[in-house]
Enzyme design. Structure first.
Site, short mmCIF file in Angstrom:
data_model
loop_
_atom_site.label_atom_id
_atom_site.label_comp_id
_atom_site.label_asym_id
_atom_site.label_seq_id
_atom_site.Cartn_x
_atom_site.Cartn_y
_atom_site.Cartn_z
N GLY A 13 0.86 -1.18 0.00
CA GLY A 13 0.00 0.00 0.00
C GLY A 13 0.90 1.23 0.00
N ALA A 15 2.04 3.07 2.45
CA ALA A 15 3.09 3.08 3.47
C ALA A 15 4.27 2.21 3.01
N GLY A 16 3.97 1.00 2.56
CA GLY A 16 5.02 0.07 2.15
C GLY A 16 5.80 0.60 0.95
N PHE A 115 -13.22 18.88 4.58
CA PHE A 115 -13.36 17.53 5.15
C PHE A 115 -13.63 17.66 6.64
N ASP A 216 -3.47 -9.79 9.48
CA ASP A 216 -2.64 -10.98 9.74
C ASP A 216 -1.37 -10.65 10.53
N GLN A 235 -12.50 3.28 14.22
CA GLN A 235 -13.40 4.30 13.65
C GLN A 235 -14.52 3.72 12.79
N HIS A 237 -17.05 4.98 10.00
CA HIS A 237 -17.30 6.10 9.09
C HIS A 237 -18.81 6.29 8.99
N LEU A 247 -18.10 2.50 1.07
CA LEU A 247 -17.93 3.88 1.52
C LEU A 247 -18.45 4.92 0.54
N THR A 249 -17.56 8.71 0.28
CA THR A 249 -16.55 9.60 0.88
C THR A 249 -17.15 10.81 1.59
N GLU A 250 -16.43 11.24 2.64
CA GLU A 250 -16.79 12.46 3.34
C GLU A 250 -16.68 13.66 2.39
N ARG A 281 -15.71 12.25 12.50
CA ARG A 281 -16.50 11.05 12.19
C ARG A 281 -17.13 10.40 13.41
N HIS A 347 -14.39 1.36 9.55
CA HIS A 347 -13.59 1.99 8.51
C HIS A 347 -12.09 2.00 8.78
N GLU A 378 -1.48 2.06 8.29
CA GLU A 378 -2.64 1.81 9.16
C GLU A 378 -2.37 0.74 10.20
N ARG A 389 -9.53 9.42 14.10
CA ARG A 389 -8.75 10.00 13.00
C ARG A 389 -9.61 11.00 12.21
N SER A 394 -5.10 9.85 7.03
CA SER A 394 -4.46 8.54 6.96
C SER A 394 -3.52 8.45 5.78
N LEU A 395 -3.96 8.92 4.61
CA LEU A 395 -3.06 8.88 3.46
C LEU A 395 -1.80 9.68 3.80
C1 LIG Z 1 -12.84 2.72 1.11
C2 LIG Z 1 -11.79 3.51 1.82
C3 LIG Z 1 -11.61 4.85 1.53
C4 LIG Z 1 -10.63 5.58 2.19
N1 LIG Z 1 -10.46 6.91 1.88
C5 LIG Z 1 -9.47 7.62 2.47
C6 LIG Z 1 -9.22 8.97 2.09
O1 LIG Z 1 -9.86 9.54 1.21
N2 LIG Z 1 -8.22 9.63 2.74
C7 LIG Z 1 -7.46 9.05 3.71
O2 LIG Z 1 -6.57 9.70 4.25
N3 LIG Z 1 -7.67 7.76 4.06
C8 LIG Z 1 -8.64 7.04 3.46
N4 LIG Z 1 -8.84 5.72 3.81
C9 LIG Z 1 -7.89 5.08 4.73
C10 LIG Z 1 -6.59 4.78 3.97
O3 LIG Z 1 -6.89 4.46 2.64
C11 LIG Z 1 -5.84 3.60 4.58
O4 LIG Z 1 -5.72 3.76 5.96
C12 LIG Z 1 -4.42 3.51 3.98
O5 LIG Z 1 -4.49 3.55 2.57
C13 LIG Z 1 -3.70 2.28 4.45
O6 LIG Z 1 -2.52 2.15 3.74
P1 LIG Z 1 -1.43 1.07 4.13
O7 LIG Z 1 -0.28 1.29 3.21
O8 LIG Z 1 -1.19 1.14 5.57
O9 LIG Z 1 -2.13 -0.34 3.86
P2 LIG Z 1 -2.94 -0.98 2.60
O10 LIG Z 1 -3.06 -0.04 1.46
O11 LIG Z 1 -4.19 -1.55 3.17
O12 LIG Z 1 -1.99 -2.15 2.14
C14 LIG Z 1 -1.77 -3.29 2.94
C15 LIG Z 1 -0.85 -4.23 2.20
O13 LIG Z 1 -0.46 -5.28 3.07
C16 LIG Z 1 -0.56 -6.50 2.39
N5 LIG Z 1 -0.74 -7.60 3.36
C17 LIG Z 1 -1.60 -7.66 4.39
N6 LIG Z 1 -1.46 -8.85 5.05
C18 LIG Z 1 -0.48 -9.52 4.41
C19 LIG Z 1 0.12 -10.80 4.57
N7 LIG Z 1 -0.26 -11.65 5.54
N8 LIG Z 1 1.09 -11.16 3.71
C20 LIG Z 1 1.49 -10.34 2.69
N9 LIG Z 1 0.95 -9.13 2.49
C21 LIG Z 1 -0.02 -8.72 3.33
C22 LIG Z 1 -1.74 -6.32 1.45
O14 LIG Z 1 -1.71 -7.26 0.41
C23 LIG Z 1 -1.48 -4.89 0.98
O15 LIG Z 1 -0.54 -4.88 -0.07
C24 LIG Z 1 -9.81 4.98 3.16
C25 LIG Z 1 -9.98 3.62 3.44
C26 LIG Z 1 -10.96 2.91 2.80
C27 LIG Z 1 -11.15 1.46 3.18
#
Ligand SMILES: Cc1cc2nc3c(=O)[nH]c(=O)nc-3n(C[C@H](O)[C@H](O)[C@H](O)COP(=O)(O)OP(=O)(O)OC[C@H]3O[C@@H](n4cnc5c(N)ncnc54)[C@H](O)[C@@H]3O)c2cc1C
Length: 574
Positions: A13, A15-16, A115, A216, A235, A237, A247, A249-250, A281, A347, A378, A389, A394-395
């Site tokens: 995602g 972060a990674g 927002f 996991d 949280q 939403h 969702l 969006t807000e 929220r 959410h 996250e 939050r 979060s982004l």
């Molecule tokens: C519908 C929706 C809308 C949103 N809109 C907004 C927004 O407009 N603005 C905002 O700031 N935030 C928003 N958020 C929140 C935000 O998108 C997330 O908190 C953020 O993108 C999380 O990013 P991440 O990189 O931490 O994880 P993620 O993008 O969730 O990525 C997680 C990664 O970990 C991998 N993974 C997990 N478990 C394993 C495992 N066991 N083995 C190997 N890989 C694994 C997955 O495959 C994936 O690649 C929204 C969330 C949702 C659900």
């Protein structure tokens, strides 16, 4: 197969990937994901990413800092919040340079919209702080970062599911991973491992989160002795599509949409007279649930309306195309002609793996770090969001702290020696997998999962109380016992999704227990954690972070003080 990398990143995602780009400047990097990289949940983010650019009206990082702190109900750590809000402007410019196609103002600047909880002058009125790419902001950023990580030569391992993260003698040495396609077990040895595995909204029945958001890696680390912080803070939403949880969006309210109850009242005027529908929220979700409980749902049912009919059609088409399509496909309605039925949906996880401001994972509440282990995004709790939050933060959190973790890793791997996972852990994982694939019990993972998610939703969602939580804890024990009798029919190695679902179920229940017990011990209401039997915030006793530890005697709790640098706790009025 055995691999050696300087840095191992779990999760592709935002972060990674942001961390991978940074770490790849200092050595070899592997990114593992159980999905295809660009299918990570970040790609579903709709509304925007916050930064006080001040492109549309005056704004300042200081106001952003205040709003985030107040939004967190003063549980956020202000050293981390200060870093995030200060770094936000540079972050947006950097993302733009990496190729993110942000929406524009007529003069060509990055456009910004309102927002929830984001205000000017310390709460005086809503401010336009969310930068966006229509309502596909996460998608735009995810693709740009993926391209950049490819250019940097980051090695990508799609459909690789982590089974164990190995920590020996207080040092992390990598992970044991299943190649979903072949069924082979791989060993990834790494000097530094970053967990960026996203959220775990699938714990609840109704959620906006993707199927893969099962937490996991948090569960694996929890079992391995790493504490989990503030798990009670989850949280909801306010605007999930009724019956589905998808969702809306807000940003829809940021563009002028309003919430209306069954009597046609704009009820948020009563709950947050200054910023109304753009309150944080937690407050809006409670307001919706209260309207429904008091019989003011639409047609006596358990939903309210999100009304966009008065918003210019052109704005809906240009800035909210995705949610318009969702409404048409899933509900058969056009939001410019019909109000949208909505209900709160699980959410975002404020709680998670505790880290310092450079992504180092904390092994206890006193700040001891685990060598070679990092977390961001996250799944981590740094904690910038505290008990609630704000939208679009979060982004921002993922890219700001993903980058910082990547930089810290860069410094660490220079002098760190090569790692080698011992044979013991991999033999154990093989034996566990064999036992699971050959299990013949009568229970079905899918059925247990539905039961589990419903009980979490019924007793641990927007409102909670002692009786419900204590009963839930008991029922979780029973359901956990029943998972021992899950039978697997598919004995094949390739794409054994039945096996993966059984593994994910165990992780979900493990986290469900941490959430329920953490919620039971916090005897106050703060942010998203709302106890009917303790309706007030209690700063005297509870202005502190929960650290849950899994021990031989069950889950135990310790506490860490909140870092307060700038804003003293105050009454939270909007
Ligand atoms: C519908 C929706 C809308 C949103 N809109 C907004 C927004 O407009 N603005 C905002 O700031 N935030 C928003 N958020 C929140 C935000 O998108 C997330 O908190 C953020 O993108 C999380 O990013 P991440 O990189 O931490 O994880 P993620 O993008 O969730 O990525 C997680 C990664 O970990 C991998 N993974 C997990 N478990 C394993 C495992 N066991 N083995 C190997 N890989 C694994 C997955 O495959 C994936 O690649 C929204 C969330 C949702 C659900």
């Amino acid at each position: 197969m055995i691999h050696y990398f300087d840095t191992l990143i779990i999760g592709s995602g935002l972060a990674g990937l942001r961390a991978a780009i940074e770490a790849s400047r200092h050595g070899s990097v592997a990114v593992l994901t159980k999905l295809y990289p660009t299918r990570s949940h970040s790609g579903a983010a709709q509304g925007g990413i916050s930064a006080a650019l001040g492109n549309e009206e005056p704004d300042s990082p200081e106001w952003h800092f205040y709003d985030t702190t107040k939004g967190s109900d003063f549980l956020g750590d202000q050293d981390a919040i200060g870093i995030m809000c200060e770094d936000a402007i540079r972050t947006i410019v950097e993302l733009e340079h990496m190729g993110v196609p942000f929406s524009r103002t007529p003069e060509g600047k990055i456009a910004q919209r309102r927002f929830g909880g984001h205000t000017r002058d310390f709460g005086a009125a809503p401010v336009r702080r969310a930068c966006y790419s229509a309502d596909r902001t996460g998608h735009a950023i995810l693709f740009a970062l993926y391209e950049q990580s490819e250019l940097q030569g980051v090695a990508s391992f799609p459909e690789f599911q982590v089974l164990d993260i190995v920590i020996e003698n207080g040092r992390c040495s990598g992970a044991l991973v299943l190649d979903i396609q072949s069924g082979d077990l791989h060993t990834f040895n790494a000097k530094a491992t970053l967990v960026a595995s996203g959220g775990y909204g699938r714990v609840f029945k109704t959620t906006s989160n993707a199927l893969a958001s099962t937490g996991d890696c948090l569960s694996i680390l929890f079992d391995g002795g790493i504490p989990l912080e503030d798990m009670e803070c989850f949280q909801f939403h306010p605007t999930g599509l009724y019956g589905l949880g998808i969702l809306i969006t807000e940003g829809a309210r940021g563009e002028g949409g309003i919430l209306v109850n069954g009597k046609g009242e704009r009820f948020m005027e009563r709950y947050a007279p200054t910023i109304k529908d753009l309150a944080p929220r937690d407050m809006v979700s409670r307001a919706i649930m209260t309207e429904i409980r008091e019989g003011r749902g639409v047609d006596g049912k358990d939903f309210v309306h999100l009304d966009l009919r008065h918003v210019d059609k052109k704005i809906i088409e240009e800035r909210l195309p995705e949610i318009s399509t969702f409404c048409k496909i899933y509900m058969g309605i056009d939001p410019s002609e019909n109000p949208i039925p909505v209900l709160p949906t699980a959410h975002y996880a404020m709680g998670g793996i505790p880290t310092d401001v450079d992504g180092r994972v904390l092994g206890d509440e006193k700040g001891a770090t685990i060598e070679g282990l990092y977390a961001a995004g996250e799944c981590a709790c740094v904690s910038v969001h505290g008990a609630n939050r704000l939208g679009c933060n979060s982004l921002l959190d993922t890219v700001v702290f993903g980058r910082r973790a990547g930089m810290a890793i860069g410094g660490y791997i220079k002098d760190a020696d090569r790692r080698e996972i011992a044979k013991g852990p991999s033999d154990r994982v093989k034996a566990d997998m064999n036992a699971l694939v050959n299990s013949t019990g009568d229970e079905k993972a899918g059925a247990l999962r539905s039961e589990f998610r419903k009980m979490m939703m019924d007793r641990c969602s927007v409102f909670r109380n002692e009786e419900g939580l204590a009963g839930l804890v008991q029922d979780l024990k029973t359901i956990k016992e029943r998972t021992k009798y899950v039978g697997i029919k598919d004995r094949g190695a390739q794409f054994n999704t039945e096996l993966l679902e059984a593994l994910e179920l165990n992780h979900l229940i493990n986290l469900g227990e941490a959430i329920a017990l953490s919620a039971l011990q916090r005897k106050e209401s703060r942010g998203a954690h709302s106890r009917e039997d303790f309706p007030e915030r209690d700063d005297e006793n509870w202005l502190k972070h929960t650290f849950a530890f899994k021990t031989g005697r069950g889950i135990e709790f310790r506490y860490k003080p909140v870092t307060i640098t700038r804003f003293k706790p105050e009454e939270r009025k909007y």
